[in-house]
Design a protein around this motif. Structure first.
Motif, mmCIF file in Angstrom:
data_model
loop_
_atom_site.group_PDB
_atom_site.id
_atom_site.type_symbol
_atom_site.label_atom_id
_atom_site.label_comp_id
_atom_site.label_asym_id
_atom_site.label_seq_id
_atom_site.Cartn_x
_atom_site.Cartn_y
_atom_site.Cartn_z
ATOM 1 N N LEU A 1 0.826 -1.211 0.000
ATOM 2 C CA LEU A 1 0.000 0.000 0.000
ATOM 3 C C LEU A 1 0.861 1.263 0.000
ATOM 4 O O LEU A 1 0.562 2.232 -0.721
ATOM 5 N N ALA A 2 1.943 1.256 0.797
ATOM 6 C CA ALA A 2 2.824 2.422 0.825
ATOM 7 C C ALA A 2 3.492 2.646 -0.528
ATOM 8 O O ALA A 2 3.646 3.792 -0.974
ATOM 9 N N ALA A 3 3.866 1.561 -1.196
ATOM 10 C CA ALA A 3 4.487 1.701 -2.517
ATOM 11 C C ALA A 3 3.496 2.269 -3.534
ATOM 12 O O ALA A 3 3.844 3.129 -4.356
ATOM 13 N N ILE A 4 2.236 1.807 -3.445
ATOM 14 C CA ILE A 4 1.225 2.321 -4.377
ATOM 15 C C ILE A 4 0.990 3.817 -4.143
ATOM 16 O O ILE A 4 0.940 4.617 -5.091
ATOM 17 N N ILE A 5 0.851 4.201 -2.864
ATOM 18 C CA ILE A 5 0.623 5.618 -2.552
ATOM 19 C C ILE A 5 1.807 6.469 -2.986
ATOM 20 O O ILE A 5 1.637 7.576 -3.526
ATOM 21 N N TYR A 6 3.011 5.953 -2.763
ATOM 22 C CA TYR A 6 4.196 6.746 -3.099
ATOM 23 C C TYR A 6 4.315 6.970 -4.613
ATOM 24 O O TYR A 6 4.560 8.097 -5.053
ATOM 25 N N PHE A 7 4.125 5.929 -5.387
ATOM 26 C CA PHE A 7 4.317 6.066 -6.832
ATOM 27 C C PHE A 7 3.132 6.757 -7.514
ATOM 28 O O PHE A 7 3.311 7.397 -8.551
ATOM 29 N N PHE B 1 0.725 8.974 -5.816
ATOM 30 C CA PHE B 1 0.454 10.323 -5.313
ATOM 31 C C PHE B 1 1.722 11.137 -5.048
ATOM 32 O O PHE B 1 1.637 12.352 -4.909
ATOM 33 N N GLN B 2 2.868 10.475 -4.948
ATOM 34 C CA GLN B 2 4.147 11.165 -4.730
ATOM 35 C C GLN B 2 4.051 12.174 -3.581
ATOM 36 O O GLN B 2 4.157 13.386 -3.771
ATOM 37 N N PRO B 3 3.818 11.690 -2.341
ATOM 38 C CA PRO B 3 3.613 12.610 -1.199
ATOM 39 C C PRO B 3 4.883 13.374 -0.845
ATOM 40 O O PRO B 3 5.997 12.861 -0.943
ATOM 41 N N LYS B 4 4.684 14.612 -0.414
ATOM 42 C CA LYS B 4 5.767 15.467 0.052
ATOM 43 C C LYS B 4 5.409 16.046 1.415
ATOM 44 O O LYS B 4 4.237 16.234 1.737
ATOM 45 N N ILE B 5 6.421 16.328 2.212
ATOM 46 C CA ILE B 5 6.213 16.812 3.567
ATOM 47 C C ILE B 5 5.775 18.273 3.538
ATOM 48 O O ILE B 5 6.395 19.100 2.855
ATOM 49 N N PRO B 6 4.706 18.631 4.287
ATOM 50 C CA PRO B 6 4.330 20.055 4.387
ATOM 51 C C PRO B 6 5.444 20.859 5.057
ATOM 52 O O PRO B 6 6.241 20.333 5.836
ATOM 53 N N LYS B 7 5.453 22.145 4.767
ATOM 54 C CA LYS B 7 6.492 23.027 5.303
ATOM 55 C C LYS B 7 5.840 24.171 6.078
ATOM 56 O O LYS B 7 4.802 24.695 5.660
ATOM 57 N N TYR B 8 6.481 24.544 7.188
ATOM 58 C CA TYR B 8 5.960 25.600 8.043
ATOM 59 C C TYR B 8 7.098 26.550 8.416
ATOM 60 O O TYR B 8 8.260 26.145 8.542
ATOM 61 N N SER B 9 6.736 27.789 8.620
ATOM 62 C CA SER B 9 7.720 28.797 9.027
ATOM 63 C C SER B 9 7.012 29.897 9.815
ATOM 64 O O SER B 9 5.823 30.181 9.587
ATOM 65 N N VAL B 10 7.740 30.497 10.766
ATOM 66 C CA VAL B 10 7.244 31.639 11.539
ATOM 67 C C VAL B 10 7.817 32.900 10.901
ATOM 68 O O VAL B 10 9.031 33.128 10.918
ATOM 69 N N ASP B 11 6.934 33.684 10.296
ATOM 70 C CA ASP B 11 7.389 34.832 9.514
ATOM 71 C C ASP B 11 7.460 36.123 10.320
ATOM 72 O O ASP B 11 8.299 36.990 10.042
ATOM 73 N N ALA B 12 6.584 36.296 11.271
ATOM 74 C CA ALA B 12 6.555 37.558 12.041
ATOM 75 C C ALA B 12 5.984 37.285 13.420
ATOM 76 O O ALA B 12 5.223 36.327 13.632
ATOM 77 N N MET B 13 6.366 38.154 14.361
ATOM 78 C CA MET B 13 5.887 38.029 15.730
ATOM 79 C C MET B 13 5.763 39.423 16.333
ATOM 80 O O MET B 13 6.640 40.270 16.142
ATOM 81 N N ARG B 14 4.686 39.631 17.074
ATOM 82 C CA ARG B 14 4.477 40.903 17.756
ATOM 83 C C ARG B 14 3.899 40.632 19.138
ATOM 84 O O ARG B 14 3.027 39.782 19.294
ATOM 85 N N ILE B 15 4.413 41.319 20.135
ATOM 86 C CA ILE B 15 3.975 41.131 21.506
ATOM 87 C C ILE B 15 3.056 42.286 21.891
ATOM 88 O O ILE B 15 3.452 43.452 21.838
ATOM 89 N N THR B 16 1.823 41.971 22.245
ATOM 90 C CA THR B 16 0.858 42.991 22.654
ATOM 91 C C THR B 16 0.755 43.122 24.171
ATOM 92 O O THR B 16 0.262 44.147 24.663
ATOM 93 N N GLU B 17 1.204 42.105 24.894
ATOM 94 C CA GLU B 17 1.175 42.174 26.361
ATOM 95 C C GLU B 17 2.309 41.318 26.913
ATOM 96 O O GLU B 17 2.499 40.164 26.513
ATOM 97 N N PHE B 18 3.063 41.942 27.841
ATOM 98 C CA PHE B 18 4.142 41.207 28.494
ATOM 99 C C PHE B 18 4.450 41.934 29.811
ATOM 100 O O PHE B 18 5.393 42.712 29.925
ATOM 101 N N ASN B 19 3.601 41.704 30.809
ATOM 102 C CA ASN B 19 3.647 42.487 32.049
ATOM 103 C C ASN B 19 3.736 41.573 33.257
ATOM 104 O O ASN B 19 3.152 40.474 33.277
ATOM 105 N N LEU B 20 4.428 42.028 34.280
ATOM 106 C CA LEU B 20 4.514 41.336 35.549
ATOM 107 C C LEU B 20 3.515 41.959 36.517
ATOM 108 O O LEU B 20 3.582 43.164 36.820
ATOM 109 N N GLY B 21 2.579 41.175 37.002
ATOM 110 C CA GLY B 21 1.529 41.675 37.881
ATOM 111 C C GLY B 21 2.002 41.798 39.323
ATOM 112 O O GLY B 21 3.139 41.441 39.684
ATOM 113 N N ASN B 22 1.097 42.309 40.166
ATOM 114 C CA ASN B 22 1.413 42.485 41.582
ATOM 115 C C ASN B 22 1.620 41.152 42.305
ATOM 116 O O ASN B 22 2.292 41.091 43.335
#
Length: 252
Positions: free
Chosen positions: A84-90, A92-113
């Motif tokens: 089954l794995a050989a059939i799927i590979y030949f 559908f030719q699966p490829k691994i998804p790719k992820y990346s963190v492009d931007a980050m912004r901090i709206t709250e970063f406080n130390l409470g009482n």
């Protein structure tokens, strides 16, 4: 007076000498048959052959049979999965998804009482599906979190959506959290900020379903681990991402 003559009997030489008794021609306890032969004795005489007991064939114990059948079924299952794995590979030719963190912004970063640290991050994540024949259904129940040296700063989740073939999706996520007894943690972050290189970890666990053509498969889990390094964690400042390295794997 004349002597009386003694008369001795003389055996007749022509007389037949008496025969000595011999063994009877017919054994005792038998009788003559119609043909003149002695009949068979009862019980008849039979030749006996020594009996040698045969060795019983070796028997396989129950556990050995179960072990052999278990090995056979495992090998058969591995063979089927491999086909089954050989059939799927030949096909559908699966490829691994790719992820990346492009931007980050901090709206709250406080130390409470109460020495609790409240944090709120806005994170932009790009998800890429490079497959030509495989679609991805992102299901509910996902979990994302941002960590600093073993301490979780904030967490959130992904929305439910379908990502088609060769599709790139930009996700704008809000992650929030609160850490108790964070006085020492804040001091460590401020000292690390002086170097301009703050190491962070982003972890994601996302349940998905893969779509092969028109067939929708069972649920899998995408596990994403991103190693990040930012220059600052100041509120409402532009954060520069110095390092962005994400690794991907999946499991049932």
């Amino acid at each position: 007076m004349a002597d009386h003559q003694r008369i001795h009997p003389v055996q007749d030489p022509e007389a037949v000498a008496p025969q000595t008794p011999t063994a009877p021609l017919v054994p005792r306890g038998s009788s003559l048959s119609d043909k003149g032969d002695p009949t068979e004795q009862y019980p008849p005489f039979r030749r006996t052959i020594p009996y040698a007991p045969l060795k019983p064939p070796p028997r396989r114990s129950c556990w050995r049979k179960c072990f052999c059948w278990t090995i056979f079924l495992l090998l058969l299952l591995i063979l089927i999965l491999g086909i089954l794995a050989a059939i799927i590979y030949f096909v559908f030719q699966p490829k691994i998804p790719k992820y990346s963190v492009d931007a980050m912004r901090i709206t709250e970063f406080n130390l409470g009482n109460d020495n609790s640290l409240s944090a709120a991050f806005n994170v932009n994540i790009t998800a890429r599906n490079p497959n030509k024949k495989i679609g991805i259904y992102y299901e509910g129940g996902s979990h994302l979190s941002v960590w600093y040296t073993g301490t979780k700063l904030c967490e959130g989740s992904l929305p439910k959506f379908y990502q088609g073939h060769r599709n790139t999706t930009l996700l704008n996520l809000t992650l929030t959290g609160q850490t108790r007894d964070a006085n020492g943690l804040l001091e460590s972050l401020q000292a690390q900020q002086q170097t301009g290189n703050i190491p962070l970890r982003l972890r994601a666990k996302v349940p998905v379903r893969l779509k092969l053509g028109k067939l929708k498969l069972m649920k899998w889990k995408f596990l994403v681990r991103c190693r990040l390094a930012v220059d600052t964690l100041s509120t409402d400042n532009v954060i520069r991402i110095r390092e962005n390295n994400c690794k991907f794997r999946f499991r049932l």
